[in-house]
Design an enzyme around this catalytic site. Structure first.
Site, PDB file in Angstrom:
ATOM      1  N   GLU A  47       0.859  -1.205   0.000  1.00  0.00           N
ATOM      2  CA  GLU A  47       0.000   0.000   0.000  1.00  0.00           C
ATOM      3  C   GLU A  47       0.889   1.248   0.000  1.00  0.00           C
ATOM      4  O   GLU A  47       1.951   1.254   0.640  1.00  0.00           O
ATOM      5  CB  GLU A  47      -0.830  -0.018   1.292  1.00  0.00           C
ATOM      6  CG  GLU A  47      -1.650   1.230   1.558  1.00  0.00           C
ATOM      7  CD  GLU A  47      -2.226   1.280   2.988  1.00  0.00           C
ATOM      8  OE1 GLU A  47      -1.570   0.781   3.942  1.00  0.00           O
ATOM      9  OE2 GLU A  47      -3.330   1.827   3.137  1.00  0.00           O
ATOM     10  N   ASN A 107      -7.028   6.257  -1.745  1.00  0.00           N
ATOM     11  CA  ASN A 107      -5.930   5.331  -1.455  1.00  0.00           C
ATOM     12  C   ASN A 107      -6.142   4.147  -2.413  1.00  0.00           C
ATOM     13  O   ASN A 107      -7.061   3.358  -2.223  1.00  0.00           O
ATOM     14  CB  ASN A 107      -6.002   4.912   0.017  1.00  0.00           C
ATOM     15  CG  ASN A 107      -4.816   4.081   0.442  1.00  0.00           C
ATOM     16  OD1 ASN A 107      -4.111   3.518  -0.381  1.00  0.00           O
ATOM     17  ND2 ASN A 107      -4.601   3.995   1.747  1.00  0.00           N
ATOM     18  N   LYS A 124      -9.444   2.076  -1.841  1.00  0.00           N
ATOM     19  CA  LYS A 124      -9.671   1.536  -0.488  1.00  0.00           C
ATOM     20  C   LYS A 124     -11.017   1.968   0.084  1.00  0.00           C
ATOM     21  O   LYS A 124     -11.312   3.162   0.170  1.00  0.00           O
ATOM     22  CB  LYS A 124      -8.532   2.013   0.414  1.00  0.00           C
ATOM     23  CG  LYS A 124      -8.506   1.432   1.818  1.00  0.00           C
ATOM     24  CD  LYS A 124      -7.225   1.890   2.520  1.00  0.00           C
ATOM     25  CE  LYS A 124      -7.038   1.327   3.891  1.00  0.00           C
ATOM     26  NZ  LYS A 124      -5.753   1.775   4.473  1.00  0.00           N
ATOM     27  N   GLU A 143      -6.005   8.808   7.818  1.00  0.00           N
ATOM     28  CA  GLU A 143      -6.525   8.396   6.496  1.00  0.00           C
ATOM     29  C   GLU A 143      -7.883   9.014   6.207  1.00  0.00           C
ATOM     30  O   GLU A 143      -8.190   9.348   5.070  1.00  0.00           O
ATOM     31  CB  GLU A 143      -6.595   6.875   6.400  1.00  0.00           C
ATOM     32  CG  GLU A 143      -5.238   6.243   6.231  1.00  0.00           C
ATOM     33  CD  GLU A 143      -5.338   4.814   5.750  1.00  0.00           C
ATOM     34  OE1 GLU A 143      -5.878   4.574   4.667  1.00  0.00           O
ATOM     35  OE2 GLU A 143      -4.861   3.931   6.488  1.00  0.00           O
ATOM     36  N   CYS A 169      -4.867  -3.012   2.941  1.00  0.00           N
ATOM     37  CA  CYS A 169      -4.566  -2.917   4.371  1.00  0.00           C
ATOM     38  C   CYS A 169      -5.768  -3.153   5.278  1.00  0.00           C
ATOM     39  O   CYS A 169      -6.178  -4.272   5.486  1.00  0.00           O
ATOM     40  CB  CYS A 169      -3.884  -1.586   4.689  1.00  0.00           C
ATOM     41  SG  CYS A 169      -3.109  -1.636   6.324  1.00  0.00           S
ATOM     42  N   ASN A 194       0.287  -1.058   5.476  1.00  0.00           N
ATOM     43  CA  ASN A 194       1.189  -0.302   6.364  1.00  0.00           C
ATOM     44  C   ASN A 194       0.545  -0.389   7.743  1.00  0.00           C
ATOM     45  O   ASN A 194      -0.380   0.382   8.044  1.00  0.00           O
ATOM     46  CB  ASN A 194       1.262   1.175   5.985  1.00  0.00           C
ATOM     47  CG  ASN A 194       2.033   1.464   4.711  1.00  0.00           C
ATOM     48  OD1 ASN A 194       3.211   1.790   4.728  1.00  0.00           O
ATOM     49  ND2 ASN A 194       1.352   1.362   3.580  1.00  0.00           N
TER      50      ASN A 194
HETATM   51  N1  CDT Z   1      -2.907   1.482   6.505  1.00  0.00           N
HETATM   52  C1  CDT Z   1      -3.844   0.886   7.255  1.00  0.00           C
HETATM   53  O1  CDT Z   1      -4.982   0.682   6.823  1.00  0.00           O
HETATM   54  N2  CDT Z   1      -3.482   0.562   8.509  1.00  0.00           N
HETATM   55  C2  CDT Z   1      -4.416  -0.004   9.438  1.00  0.00           C
HETATM   56  C3  CDT Z   1      -4.125   0.503  10.795  1.00  0.00           C
HETATM   57  C4  CDT Z   1      -5.287   0.368  11.659  1.00  0.00           C
HETATM   58  S1  CDT Z   1      -5.123   1.228  13.151  1.00  0.00           S
HETATM   59  C5  CDT Z   1      -5.666   2.822  12.808  1.00  0.00           C
HETATM   60  C6  CDT Z   1      -4.404  -1.520   9.448  1.00  0.00           C
HETATM   61  O2  CDT Z   1      -5.479  -2.099   9.394  1.00  0.00           O
HETATM   62  O3  CDT Z   1      -3.364  -2.130   9.552  1.00  0.00           O
END
Ligand code: CDT
Length: 311
Positions: A47, A107, A124, A143, A169, A194
């Site tokens: 991502e 995204n 996303k 985000e 993600c 990420n």
């Molecule tokens: N980038 C991304 O979607 N990261 C989320 C973090 C969640 S906590 C705010 C994840 O699901 O890994």
């Protein structure tokens, strides 16, 4: 005809704020070279692969925000990647921040076939985090400030000899993501992530728990829809902010068949036989025979929890 795709998961180590797109693409090209040496058909990158995970930074100036976004794809910086992959006859998928001609921010991830042509785009849907600066958090996850929820749903594409889908993600935490693609016969889902190593609202939830959740949800999504899932991290500490790595390739039985060992740029490889999806799809997860949609109405008619009445 064999439908075995040799997939490379191009995990990437940290990309710092100061790193240029050109420098990142050079790393992606190095991973592509490794994939070529291992005879991969398809390489999946993370991502927001081209930049640092910028939603951790609170910004107020639109120009500062838009500097993290791509207005065209391929861009000048990514064109060498498209060209090299087409030359090597390797398909690609990677994520980036997309700014559309009419000013929308998403995204996004794309699917590129072996001819270097973009054949699929996903935006996303499940955006995590918050939209305003939150002083209670150990670090920000903005985000919801910088992106709009995706407007393309969860399509799948016939390409590379199979039926492929994408998500990004946080989408991997939601069973609906996999099931909507499962209902279109998906055989391989690719996703980048990420994931911070620590929960910003719960310090005791560290990397071990986060990796456990990561494996749990990807393995469950694969098994319950009898599909391959390739999940690829951007890991390591970006400007001091650690993220889990743990890229995995999971088979339709929900088993991990390849897993990254480091938090750096690292290629994981597995032979993914798309025909291995058939048994599950025709037996325990034959949706047509076994699903009971008359009982699933809440899934699409309700978001929050509605508690039963007090007795
Ligand atoms: N980038 C991304 O979607 N990261 C989320 C973090 C969640 S906590 C705010 C994840 O699901 O890994």
């Amino acid at each position: 005809m064999s439908r075995v795709l040799r997939i490379g998961g191009g995990q990437m180590g940290p990309t710092h704020k100061a790193d240029s797109r050109q420098a990142v693409v050079r790393r992606m090209l190095d991973l592509l070279d490794q994939a070529k040496a291992q005879k991969c058909d398809f390489v999946v990158y993370p991502e927001l692969a081209l930049t640092t995970f910028f939603p951790r930074w609170y910004m107020t100036e639109p120009a500062e925000v838009d500097a993290w976004f791509e207005r065209e794809m391929p861009s000048a910086a990514t064109r060498p990647l498209f060209e090299q992959a087409a030359h090597d006859r390797i398909g690609l998928s990677f994520g980036y921040a997309e700014l559309t001609a009419d000013g929308h921010h998403f995204n996004t991830s794309i699917l590129i076939d072996r001819d270097g042509k973009i054949v699929g785009k996903y935006r996303k849907v499940h955006l995590p985090g918050h939209s305003e600066f939150d002083p209670e958090r150990a670090f920000q996850h903005l985000e919801k400030r910088y992106f709009e929820p995706g407007d393309l749903g969860f399509p799948v594409w016939r390409t590379m000899g199979g039926i492929l889908g994408m998500c990004i993600c946080n989408d991997r935490r939601w069973p609906e993501t996999y099931r909507v693609m499962g209902l279109q016969g998906v055989e391989l889902i690719v996703l980048g992530y990420n994931t911070p190593s620590v929960n910003s609202q719960k310090a005791e939830e560290g990397p071990e728990k986060r990796l456990f959740h990561h494996r749990l949800m990807v393995q469950a999504g694969a098994y319950q829809n009898s599909t391959w899932v390739v999940a690829v991290a951007k890991g390591g500490a970006e400007d001091g902010f650690p993220m889990i790595a743990g890229s995995i390739i999971v088979n339709p039985d929900g088993e991990i068949v390849a897993e990254a060992k480091t938090e750096h740029d690292e290629l994981i490889v597995a032979d993914c036989d798309l025909d291995a999806t058939i048994f599950g799809k025709e037996t325990i997860f034959d949706f047509k025979r076994h699903r009971r949609v008359e009982h699933y109405g809440r899934i699409t008619s309700q978001t929050g929890v509605i508690l039963p009445p007090q007795s």
